[in-house]
Design an enzyme around this catalytic site. Structure first.
Site, PDB file in Angstrom:
ATOM      1  N   SER A   1       0.862  -1.197   0.000  1.00 58.61           N
ATOM      2  CA  SER A   1       0.000   0.000   0.000  1.00 58.61           C
ATOM      3  C   SER A   1       0.891   1.237   0.000  1.00 58.61           C
ATOM      4  CB  SER A   1      -0.848   0.007   1.275  1.00 58.61           C
ATOM      5  OG  SER A   1      -1.450   1.276   1.478  1.00 58.61           O
TER       6      SER A   1
ATOM      7  N   TYR B   1      -2.978  -1.320  10.376  1.00 60.06           N
ATOM      8  CA  TYR B   1      -2.868  -1.480   8.920  1.00 60.06           C
ATOM      9  C   TYR B   1      -1.525  -0.925   8.409  1.00 60.06           C
ATOM     10  CZ  TYR B   1      -4.262  -1.206   3.983  1.00 60.06           C
ATOM     11  OH  TYR B   1      -4.332  -1.347   2.608  1.00 60.06           O
TER      12      TYR B   1
HETATM   13  C1  BGC Z   1      -6.296   1.442   1.851  1.00 55.91           C
HETATM   14  C2  BGC Z   1      -7.458   2.282   1.368  1.00 55.91           C
HETATM   15  C3  BGC Z   1      -7.020   3.713   1.159  1.00 55.91           C
HETATM   16  C4  BGC Z   1      -5.741   3.802   0.330  1.00 55.91           C
HETATM   17  C5  BGC Z   1      -5.200   5.221   0.232  1.00 55.91           C
HETATM   18  C6  BGC Z   1      -5.143   1.605   0.892  1.00 55.91           C
HETATM   19  O1  BGC Z   1      -4.073   0.794   1.254  1.00 55.91           O
HETATM   20  O2  BGC Z   1      -6.706   0.074   1.954  1.00 55.91           O
HETATM   21  O3  BGC Z   1      -8.516   2.224   2.322  1.00 55.91           O
HETATM   22  O4  BGC Z   1      -8.052   4.425   0.485  1.00 55.91           O
HETATM   23  O5  BGC Z   1      -4.755   2.959   0.889  1.00 55.91           O
HETATM   24  O6  BGC Z   1      -5.169   5.867   1.464  1.00 55.91           O
END
Ligand code: BGC
Length: 269
Positions: A154, A167
Site C-alpha cells: 500500500s 494497517y
Molecule cells: C487502503 C485504502 C485507502 C488507500 C489510500 C489503501 O491501502 O486500503 O482504504 O483508500 O490505501 O489511502
C-alpha cells in the site's frame, strides 16, 4: 511486445473481490491458470462469479477457500493446488483487511486480525510458494525465473495513517519481508516485489468514494485527479509476473496517481 503468462499457475489470495479480483482477471487474460482464493464460505458466491467472468472471457482457473492467516489451511491449499494443477509459478500475496480505530481504543483483536491476514498471511503463503518453486526448479518453457512473488502492499508502506496503526504497521513490515526474500532467494532466480496501490475503488475503502464529498476530498490527495481501478493494479501485476520484468526484484512499485508526491505540500511547506 506481448505479456504472456501462458501455462503458468498463479495463486491470488483474497481474489473474490477488489484488487485481488482485478488481478486474477488480468493474469488470466495474459494466459495464466488462476487460483481465485477466497477466505470464507460466505465469499464463495463472489469467488464463483469472478471465475465465471474469467472463463467466459476464455481464461482458466479454479476457486479455493482458505483463511491465509491459518498455517494448516495455507499448507493444505498449496498441497492441493500442486496436486491439482502441477505446480505454482506466481503468488500474488493480496489478501488484506482493515480494522480501523483510534490508537488508544484499538483492541488486541483488531490488531491481531489485521496482522494475521496482512502480514502472517503473506509470510505463510510466501513460504509455501517458495518451497514449491525450489522443488520444481526453473522450467524455461514456463519462465526464465524459478518463481515470482508479488506482495500487494500500500502507499501506507511509507505514508503514516492516523487511525489505522495496525494497517500501516502491517504494510511497513511487508516492505522488509519482500526485500529480505528478494535478497535471500535472488540466487535461486526467485523474484520478489511489492505493488503499493493508492486509493483504488474497491469495497475496502467504500466510504472514501461513495459520496461526492468523500470523493472530492480524496481527489485532493491525488495529483492525477482520479481514483484508481483494480485493472490498473492488474496491468502492473501481469507485467511484474512476466519475463518482461525479469531484472526487477526487491522493488516496491507505487501505483497511486501521484499520492506519494504528497500533494498537500504543493502550496505549502
Ligand atoms: C487502503 C485504502 C485507502 C488507500 C489510500 C489503501 O491501502 O486500503 O482504504 O483508500 O490505501 O489511502
Amino acid at each position: 511486445m506481448e505479456i504472456s503468462l501462458k501455462d503458468q499457475v498463479a495463486v491470488i489470495t483474497g481474489a473474490s473481490s477488489g484488487i485481488g479480483a482485478g488481478v486474477a482477471k488480468s493474469l488470466a487474460s495474459a494466459g495464466a491458470t488462476v487460483v481465485v482464493n477466497y477466505p470464507f464460505e460466505g465469499s464463495m458466491e463472489q469467488a464463483n462469479s469472478v471465475l465465471k467472468e474469467i472463463i467466459d472471457a476464455g481464461g482458466k482457473g479454479i476457486i479455493y477457500q482458505c483463511d491465509v492467516s491459518k498455517e494448516d489451511q495455507v499448507v493444505k491449499m498449496f498441497q492441493d493446488i500442486v496436486s491439482e494443477l502441477g505446480t505454482v509459478d506466481i503468488l500474488i500475496n493480496n489478501a488484506g483487511i482493515q480494522k480501523d480505530a483510534k490508537f488508544t481504543e484499538m483492541t488486541i483483536d483488531q490488531w491481531n486480525a489485521v496482522m494475521g491476514v496482512n502480514l502472517t498471511g503473506q509470510f505463510l503463503c510466501a513460504r509455501e510458494a517458495i518451497k514449491e518453486f525450489l522443488r520444481r526448479g526453473i522450467d524455461p518453457s514456463r519462465s526464465v525465473a524459478c518463481g515470482k512473488i508479488i506482495h500487494i502492499s500500500s502507499v501506507h508502506e511509507i505514508i503514516p495513517w492516523a487511525g489505522h496503526a495496525n494497517y500501516a504497521s502491517s504494510k511497513g513490515a511487508i516492505r522488509m519481508l519482500m526485500q529480505t526474500l528478494a535478497q535471500e532467494y535472488g540466487a535461486d532466480k526467485i523474484r520478489v516485489n511489492s505493488i503499493c496501490p493508492g486509493a483504488i475503488q474497491t469495497p475496502i475503502n467504500t466510504n472514501a468514494w461513495n459520496t461526492d464529498n468523500a470523493l472530492n476530498s480524496l481527489l485532493t490527495l491525488i495529483p492525477y485527479n482520479r481514483i484508481g481501478q483494480p485493472e490498473d493494479i492488474g496491468n502492473l501485476a501481469a507485467f511484474l509476473a512476466s519475463d518482461l520484468s525479469d531484472y526487477i526484484t526487491g522493488s516496491s512499485i507505487f501505483i497511486d496517481g501521484g499520492m506519494t508526491t504528497f500533494e498537500s505540500f504543493s502550496t505549502g511547506g
